[in-house]
Design a protein around this motif. Structure first.
Motif, short mmCIF file in Angstrom:
data_model
loop_
_atom_site.label_atom_id
_atom_site.label_comp_id
_atom_site.label_asym_id
_atom_site.label_seq_id
_atom_site.Cartn_x
_atom_site.Cartn_y
_atom_site.Cartn_z
N ILE A 211 25.19 36.58 27.34
CA ILE A 211 24.94 37.08 28.69
C ILE A 211 26.05 36.55 29.58
O ILE A 211 26.46 35.39 29.46
N ASP A 212 26.54 37.41 30.47
CA ASP A 212 27.74 37.08 31.22
C ASP A 212 27.62 37.63 32.64
O ASP A 212 27.13 38.76 32.83
N TYR A 213 28.03 36.84 33.60
CA TYR A 213 28.11 37.31 34.98
C TYR A 213 29.56 37.29 35.42
O TYR A 213 30.28 36.29 35.26
N THR A 214 30.01 38.40 35.99
CA THR A 214 31.37 38.53 36.49
C THR A 214 31.33 39.18 37.87
O THR A 214 30.68 40.21 38.05
N GLY A 215 32.00 38.57 38.81
CA GLY A 215 32.00 39.15 40.16
C GLY A 215 32.95 38.44 41.08
O GLY A 215 33.84 37.70 40.64
N GLY A 216 32.78 38.66 42.37
CA GLY A 216 33.64 38.04 43.36
C GLY A 216 33.33 38.56 44.74
O GLY A 216 32.62 39.56 44.91
N PHE A 217 33.89 37.85 45.72
CA PHE A 217 33.62 38.19 47.11
C PHE A 217 34.89 38.05 47.95
O PHE A 217 35.69 37.11 47.74
N ASP A 218 35.10 38.96 48.87
CA ASP A 218 36.15 38.83 49.87
C ASP A 218 35.63 37.94 50.99
O ASP A 218 34.89 38.40 51.87
N VAL A 219 36.00 36.66 50.94
CA VAL A 219 35.56 35.72 51.97
C VAL A 219 36.18 36.08 53.31
O VAL A 219 35.55 35.97 54.37
N SER A 220 37.44 36.52 53.27
CA SER A 220 38.14 37.01 54.46
C SER A 220 39.16 38.03 54.01
O SER A 220 39.24 38.37 52.83
N ASP A 221 39.98 38.52 54.94
CA ASP A 221 41.00 39.50 54.58
C ASP A 221 42.03 38.94 53.61
O ASP A 221 42.64 39.70 52.84
#
Length: 329
Positions: A211-221
């Motif tokens: 089982i694997d989680y992959t992701g990310g977030f734009d904290v700012s520009d």
């Protein structure tokens, strides 16, 4: 006569409109080449040793790979042939010839929301990929190196909404082209707003369950945070780990990023419960299609002493400087 002319004009207009709407079949060629220089900071370069991950394992000036991708796209069907030449292909294939079939598949866009794909495609598990163009760091993580590289089988991709997707797959066990061991594998991926939960299972003890989680977030520009975490088990043994990928763009052409990874084995694969902390700091400068990546990496194990220091003594850590050049076309 006037009605005939009017009907003819409407017919011609509908034909021209249909021609404008339907995309013409197209053939495209792309790919990349990469090469690098690497020197150890904590040991002589002439002592055989390397980080415990795939690729970029040589010292001095070395070759990565040449990646040639041919794709043909029709109105609703298409095909992709992705070939790799060089040492990276040998490592990905686990030895053998310089030529490595990275991807080879045909697909059918059944509808606007459903696509069927059959053949060999790169794994959906994990944050990193084989091609250096798709990775921020040049060297690869333990999670990437321990998970599968490619899948062979049939998958269905469903677009369930603007930010929701689902993939279901029926495959050979991971990285198996010719399925001589019998048995098959099941795969699934659920994506929501750029975050993905990935599942894999085979009953032939090739990879077992992951089982694997992959992701990310734009904290700012200018600040992006990528995330990867995974747990794998195969009859009581396997791996686990997590990695963070903070990346800051200082200009349109230069970015700097850190990969901080914690990785370990569990069960019979690691009775001493050893683990590693790997820190990789990478700069990325883009000039037209050329990407230059200077990188410093430090791997440090909790108890194991798999490396050799400058005095020839066993040690738990290894540091290196790498300068990579990647060209995409």
């Amino acid at each position: 006569m006037k009605k005939i002319i009017t009907l003819s004009m409407l017919f011609m207009a509908s034909v021209l409109f249909a021609q404008e709407e339907a995309p013409a079949p197209s053939l495209s060629i792309g790919g990349s080449v990469d090469t690098y220089y690497q020197t150890y900071l904590s040991a002589p370069d002439d002592i055989p040793q390397a980080f415990g991950s795939s690729f970029a394992q040589q010292t001095g000036f070395a070759l990565g790979m040449a990646n040639i991708i041919a794709s043909y796209e029709g109105e609703s069907t298409g095909a992709v042939a992705d070939l790799v030449f060089g040492t990276k292909g040998i490592e990905a294939a686990g030895g053998g010839n310089d030529l490595y079939i990275n991807q080879l598949y045909a697909y059918w866009n059944v509808s606007e929301s459903t696509t069927l794909t059959m053949g060999r495609w790169n794994t959906y598990l994990g944050y990193e990929v084989i091609s250096p163009v798709g990775n921020f760091n040049y060297s690869t993580s333990y999670l990437f190196s321990s998970g599968p590289f490619s899948m062979v089988g049939l998958k269905a991709d469903f677009a369930l909404g603007d930010d929701v997707s689902l993939m279901l797959a029926f495959m050979n066990p991971t990285d198996v082209n010719n399925n001589m061991i019998g048995g098959y594998a099941l795969g699934a991926q659920l994506g929501v707003s750029g975050q993905y939960i990935n599942l894999y299972y085979d009953d032939k003890e090739v990879l077992g369950f992951e089982i694997d989680y992959t992701g990310g977030f734009d904290v700012s520009d200018s600040f992006f945070l990528g995330i990867n975490a995974a747990y794998q088990d195969n009859d009581g043994s396997g791996f686990y780990g997590a990695a963070l990928y903070p990346q800051i763009a200082t200009s349109d052409s230069f970015s700097v990023g850190l990969r901080g990874e914690y990785f370990g084995l569990h069960g019979d694969a690691n009775p001493a419960e050893e683990n590693v902390l790997a820190l990789t700091l990478t700069g990325s400068y883009t000039l037209e299609n050329l990407i230059i990546k200077p990188e410093i990496r430090l791997d440090s194990w909790s108890d194991a002493m798999p490396y050799v220091d400058s005095d020839g003594m066993a040690t738990d850590s290894l540091a290196a400087f790498t300068l990579a050049a990647i060209y995409s076309f």
